[in-house]
Design an enzyme around this catalytic site. Structure first.
Site, PDB file in Angstrom:
ATOM      1  N   ARG A  20       2.645 -10.549  -0.258  1.00  0.00           N
ATOM      2  CA  ARG A  20       2.211 -10.348  -1.353  1.00  0.00           C
ATOM      3  C   ARG A  20       2.760  -9.378  -2.134  1.00  0.00           C
ATOM      4  O   ARG A  20       3.670  -9.449  -3.217  1.00  0.00           O
ATOM      5  CB  ARG A  20       0.451 -10.208  -1.173  1.00  0.00           C
ATOM      6  CG  ARG A  20      -0.215 -10.325  -2.720  1.00  0.00           C
ATOM      7  CD  ARG A  20      -0.197  -9.069  -3.418  1.00  0.00           C
ATOM      8  NE  ARG A  20      -0.670  -8.074  -2.904  1.00  0.00           N
ATOM      9  CZ  ARG A  20      -0.526  -6.725  -3.291  1.00  0.00           C
ATOM     10  NH1 ARG A  20      -0.025  -6.535  -4.719  1.00  0.00           N
ATOM     11  NH2 ARG A  20      -1.241  -5.513  -3.010  1.00  0.00           N
ATOM     12  N   HIS A 214      -2.647   2.944   1.949  1.00  0.00           N
ATOM     13  CA  HIS A 214      -1.483   2.233   1.302  1.00  0.00           C
ATOM     14  C   HIS A 214      -0.471   3.115   0.682  1.00  0.00           C
ATOM     15  O   HIS A 214      -0.809   3.717  -0.426  1.00  0.00           O
ATOM     16  CB  HIS A 214      -2.033   1.243   0.349  1.00  0.00           C
ATOM     17  CG  HIS A 214      -1.038   0.251  -0.238  1.00  0.00           C
ATOM     18  ND1 HIS A 214      -0.725  -0.827  -0.130  1.00  0.00           N
ATOM     19  CD2 HIS A 214       0.082   0.709  -1.159  1.00  0.00           C
ATOM     20  CE1 HIS A 214       0.228  -1.535  -0.873  1.00  0.00           C
ATOM     21  NE2 HIS A 214       0.773  -0.465  -1.518  1.00  0.00           N
ATOM     22  N   HIS A 216       3.244   4.380  -0.457  1.00  0.00           N
ATOM     23  CA  HIS A 216       4.914   4.202  -1.008  1.00  0.00           C
ATOM     24  C   HIS A 216       5.588   5.116  -0.683  1.00  0.00           C
ATOM     25  O   HIS A 216       5.265   6.395  -0.562  1.00  0.00           O
ATOM     26  CB  HIS A 216       4.722   3.691  -2.273  1.00  0.00           C
ATOM     27  CG  HIS A 216       4.262   2.571  -2.698  1.00  0.00           C
ATOM     28  ND1 HIS A 216       4.838   1.375  -3.645  1.00  0.00           N
ATOM     29  CD2 HIS A 216       2.907   1.718  -2.496  1.00  0.00           C
ATOM     30  CE1 HIS A 216       4.151   0.574  -3.869  1.00  0.00           C
ATOM     31  NE2 HIS A 216       2.712   0.496  -3.272  1.00  0.00           N
ATOM     32  N   CYS A 247       5.814  -1.070  -7.615  1.00  0.00           N
ATOM     33  CA  CYS A 247       5.006  -1.000  -8.668  1.00  0.00           C
ATOM     34  C   CYS A 247       5.778  -1.107 -10.116  1.00  0.00           C
ATOM     35  O   CYS A 247       6.871  -0.516 -10.331  1.00  0.00           O
ATOM     36  CB  CYS A 247       4.097   0.270  -8.749  1.00  0.00           C
ATOM     37  SG  CYS A 247       3.200   0.187 -10.250  1.00  0.00           S
ATOM     38  N   ASN A 256       7.392  -0.205  -0.264  1.00  0.00           N
ATOM     39  CA  ASN A 256       6.219   0.494   0.554  1.00  0.00           C
ATOM     40  C   ASN A 256       6.592   0.830   1.833  1.00  0.00           C
ATOM     41  O   ASN A 256       7.957   0.705   1.947  1.00  0.00           O
ATOM     42  CB  ASN A 256       5.148  -0.778   0.801  1.00  0.00           C
ATOM     43  CG  ASN A 256       4.339  -1.293  -0.446  1.00  0.00           C
ATOM     44  OD1 ASN A 256       3.382  -0.998  -0.624  1.00  0.00           O
ATOM     45  ND2 ASN A 256       5.258  -2.208  -1.290  1.00  0.00           N
TER      46      ASN A 256
END
Length: 319
Positions: A20, A214, A216, A247, A256
């Site tokens: 995703r 989460h 990055h 992003c 990520n």
């Protein structure tokens, strides 16, 4: 010995979000059969939580147009917890129809980013979560709702994001009916000290309903930030195979945290993940072939596992 080492979890979960968060950020549209192969191989390697896509209009993200089909396939694999991202009630209704195990509703703590990315204010998103909870309960569904608070450490559009606003919105999501909440460093601004401080306060509010970190790796601190979260007791993290993702409002973001690098770091520290890293690296090589021309990241695939790596620890959860 690190004085904090005794506090580290004995096991951790890596939620794969490459299908995703990774694929939505690149130009290549991966065929559905390749995505099935990815899910099948990730499951065989020991991954038990995979975000397979997002229920958004295909005209906006054609890369994710086959999400319903992927949910159906993923749910045939034993023990796999299948999640999807939903931006609104319509997407949530699709997730409920598909019987996803969990749906993630993204909320940006930065008002500027929220308007640019979702065309809603953060509090509009909270109100949407309340509608989603009502729809879920009315349907008698067991699908869990996770409210994901992004730009939790700053924003490329707004700059500073007040920690108090992040925590307020996290509490508001829980009050609106989210079963779980998570925090995301959407644009790669966090450092370990910031993570430790914010995650400690988040855990005080949410307890065991705090679900995931989460991060990055935009400025090379992704794994360091994971370690800081581990120190305060967080034991579930999002990651993308080959470090893809990013992003659209973070120019130059390098993606990520790499799944394979994270699995290696955890395994090297004796934290069980259930993942066979050799199989994971083999999958990465296949995905790299499918994504020729795209920028991939990560270090382990270049250097390989050291001879001293405790192989048994990486697969301990699968026994």
């Amino acid at each position: 010995m690190n004085p904090a080492s005794h506090r580290l979890p004995g096991a951790a979960v890596i939620r794969e979000v490459g299908l995703r968060d990774g694929l939505q950020s690149i130009a290549t549209i991966l065929p559905t059969e390749h995505k099935r192969e990815w899910i099948r191989a990730a499951h065989a390697a020991g991954q038990r939580e995979i975000e397979v896509g997002s229920f958004v209009p295909a005209r906006l993200l054609p890369q994710l147009a086959d999400t319903a089909e992927l949910v159906a396939f993923a749910k045939t694999l034993p023990g796999l917890f299948v999640s999807v991202l939903v931006p609104n009630l319509r997407g949530a209704e699709s997730a409920l129809a598909a019987q996803a195990d969990l749906m993630i509703v993204p909320l940006s703590a930065s008002h500027a980013h929220s308007l640019a990315n979702l065309r809603k204010t953060p509090d509009d998103v909270v109100a949407e979560v309340a509608k989603i909870r009502a729809a879920r309960d009315a349907a008698g569904s067991k699908t869990l709702i996770e409210g994901g608070v992004g730009t939790a450490f700053g924003c490329t559009l707004q700059g500073d994001v007040d920690k108090r606003e992040v925590l307020r919105l996290m509490q508001a999501l829980l009050d609106a009916g989210a079963d779980r909440v998570s925090l995301a460093d959407t644009v790669g601004y966090a450092d370990p000290a910031m993570v430790r401080e914010l995650f400690e306060e988040a855990l005080q509010i949410a307890g065991d309903r705090f679900w995931c970190g989460h991060f990055h790796d935009t400025r090379g601190l992704g794994l360091a930030n994971v370690y800081a979260a581990l120190e305060v007791g967080v034991a579930r993290f999002d990651a993308c195979l080959a470090g893809i993702g990013g992003c659209p409002h973070a120019p130059g973001a390098s993606g990520n945290v790499s799944t394979e690098d994270l699995a290696y770091m955890l395994g090297s520290m004796g934290i069980a993940t259930g993942i066979d890293i050799a199989q994971l690296l083999a999958l990465r090589a296949r995905v790299a072939e499918w994504l020729k021309g795209e920028t991939l990241h990560g270090a382990l695939w270049q250097a390989g596992l050291p001879k001293t790596f405790p192989v048994s620890s990486s697969a301990a959860l699968t026994a």
